[in-house]
Scaffold this active site. Structure first.
Site, PDB file in Angstrom:
ATOM      1  N   SER A   1       6.181   8.880  -0.307  1.00  0.00           N
ATOM      2  CA  SER A   1       5.113   9.063  -1.280  1.00  0.00           C
ATOM      3  C   SER A   1       4.675  10.512  -1.347  1.00  0.00           C
ATOM      4  CB  SER A   1       3.930   8.149  -0.956  1.00  0.00           C
ATOM      5  OG  SER A   1       2.918   8.881  -0.310  1.00  0.00           O
ATOM      6  N   LYS A   2       4.372  10.899  -2.547  1.00  0.00           N
ATOM      7  CA  LYS A   2       3.947  12.275  -2.791  1.00  0.00           C
ATOM      8  C   LYS A   2       2.665  12.550  -1.995  1.00  0.00           C
ATOM      9  CE  LYS A   2       3.757  16.036  -5.552  1.00  0.00           C
ATOM     10  NZ  LYS A   2       4.423  17.195  -5.033  1.00  0.00           N
ATOM     11  N   ARG A   3       1.836  11.517  -1.888  1.00  0.00           N
ATOM     12  CA  ARG A   3       0.579  11.674  -1.166  1.00  0.00           C
ATOM     13  C   ARG A   3       0.816  11.978   0.312  1.00  0.00           C
ATOM     14  NH1 ARG A   3      -2.690   6.669  -2.200  1.00  0.00           N
ATOM     15  NH2 ARG A   3      -1.591   6.683  -4.176  1.00  0.00           N
TER      16      ARG A   3
END
Ligand code: GLU
Length: 488
Positions: A255-257
């Site tokens: 995930s980018k997060r």
């Protein structure tokens, strides 16, 4: 008998970047349609106005264009079932929701935020997932009408049964049945008049004639509720293809997060877009045979969505590097030079250096373009270095014999009238022979002196040829000085 044309859609929310999982969804969506000569449609899902990100839609267009996932219908090119941006379709949903209210499949809900918060807190205390308690389902008709007349803020909720089961089919996950008691009366129309994704995706997929709904498996648990909506309307349910998650490791999703790379991040690091697309195709699907390198056209021909894996795919950065290196090796030297050139800028400023020769050296050695600057900086200027790098166990070199080698090499190289790989090579081989030493005794110190580095693309001859005679002589003298100083 000719079967119905396949129509698939990629329906991203404009988040401002292209997550790897989203790109894989786009790719599979494209492949399913194109494998059978169908239509690939782009729909922008921007009903969550709070999450609006400026320029985000352009990133979607740009990525699809760069990766060759060309859509047949979409906001930018139009098509027969537009508009293709959900916010522009805003006016279309309310009537459908009202139709469900008429049918008893949905109802107005006027509950205040405070009331809902209390329900949520209660659910939390009981460690149960929040479920709306159908309070407004039972409001008398007159009261509903009065509230609507008075302009009281409302949402429209789906009315799900509390007993029985709902079953649906997914190509990847098979037949799935859930108890209706688990189904939340989800919101279809929000208080701002916008539909929720949960409602809009069903209405849009139907109105757009979508035959195969391809998306991430995070939507799997909502699919029974979508099925109930299709059935309530009396619409044909599409074929569901929910793709397995892409994991960073056994425990966490990519995930980018979590700081994991998006498509743009990978491109900025110097990954080749075709390689990334090829790599992504194999996250959750594998064609038969050993080969793993496929063009988009080959993928289109081979792809069979029925064989997508159910188990999560692991994003293996080592494999991506390898695959990227393969793409680099297979491209034409001209193409590689074109891609490598921006990475020389500001790193190699000496105009006498032939960058084509550097590209030739790099093409078989570089895996990710972003690594080029640190691989080639020494061509421009000799870096500061520690003489410890002259000592190499396998080459049997040390400070003393390195000094001897450089001192012997220097006059021979100075005397060369021609300066190219062949003459440099022949002169140094002759020296090794004359001194009756292994080639490495001559070449390791020479390459070290010429580059100031332990690892370089290319050996002593190539480096000497590229930096030229004058610079080579200069660097050998620096090496001699350094070694002499150490031994003094
Ligand atoms: N807008 C949703 C997303 O970006 C798409 C889900 C779907 O394809 O139905 O996750």
């Amino acid at each position: 008998m000719s079967s119905k044309e396949i129509r698939t859609r990629f329906a991203p929310s404009p988040t401002g970047y292209m997550h790897i999982g989203n790109l894989r969804t786009a790719l599979y969506t494209y492949l399913i349609a194109k494998h059978d000569g169908g239509k690939f449609i782009l729909r922008i899902e921007d009903t969550d106005q709070e999450r609006f990100v400026e320029g985000a839609v352009d990133i979607i267009y740009k990525t699809l264009k760069e990766t060759g996932l060309v859509h047949d219908e979409g906001p930018d090119i139009g098509g027969p079932v537009g508009p293709y941006v959900q916010s522009e379709r805003k006016g279309m949903y309310l009537d459908y929701a009202k139709e469900l209210v008429e049918k008893g499949e949905a109802y107005y809900c006027f509950c205040s935020k405070e009331r809902l918060d209390i329900l949520k807190v209660n659910a939390e205390a009981l460690k149960r997932p929040f479920k709306y308690d159908k309070h407004c389902k039972n409001l008398p008709k007159e009261e509903i009408e009065q509230k609507l007349k008075d302009g009281v803020s409302y949402v429209i909720r789906q009315n799900n049964p509390t007993t029985g089961t709902t079953t649906f089919d997914d190509v990847i996950y098979g037949k799935i049945s859930v108890d209706n008691s688990e189904l939340d009366d989800m919101i279809l129309i929000k208080s701002d008049g916008f539909p929720t994704y949960n409602f809009a995706n069903v209405v849009d997929d139907h109105l757009m004639g979508i035959t195969h709904v391809v998306r991430g498996n995070e939507y799997l648990s909502s699919a029974p509720k979508y099925n109930r909506l299709y059935e309530a309307f009396g619409w044909e349910v599409p074929i569901y293809v929910h793709c397995p998650p892409i994991m960073k490791d056994a425990h966490s999703k990519l995930s980018k997060r979590n700081g994991d790379a998006s498509f743009e991040d990978l491109i900025n690091k110097g990954y080749i877009k075709e390689a990334v697309l090829n790599f992504i195709a194999l996250l959750g699907w594998n064609p038969e045979g050993e080969n793993e390198i496929f063009t988009l056209a080959e993928l289109t021909e081979k792809f069979d969505y029925a064989t997508i894996n159910k188990s999560p795919a692991i994003f293996d950065p080592v494999k991506l590097r390898w695959m990227n290196g393969e793409y680099i090796k297979r491209m034409s030297p001209e193409k590689f030079h074109e891609l490598a050139s921006p990475y020389y800028e500001g790193v190699i400023t000496n105009k006498n250096i032939d960058l084509l020769k550097i590209s030739e050296l790099l093409q078989t050695r570089v895996e990710v373009l972003g690594e080029i600057p640190e691989m080639v900086d020494f061509f421009d200027t000799l870096p500061e270095y520690d003489i410890a790098i002259y000592t190499h166990k396998k080459m049997k070199t040390n400070t003393e014999n390195s000094l001897t080698s450089l001192k012997k090499s220097l006059p021979i190289l100075e005397a060369l009238s021609d300066w190219n790989i062949d003459v440099i090579h022949d002169s140094m081989m002759a020296l090794a022979k004359e001194l009756e030493v292994k080639n490495g005794i001559i070449l390791w110190p020479l390459r070290t002196a010429l580059s100031g580095k332990q690892f370089t693309p290319g050996g002593a001859f190539e480096i000497a040829d590229i930096i030229g005679k004058e610079e080579s002589i200069k660097r050998i003298k620096v090496g001699i000085e350094k070694l002499e100083a150490a031994l003094a």
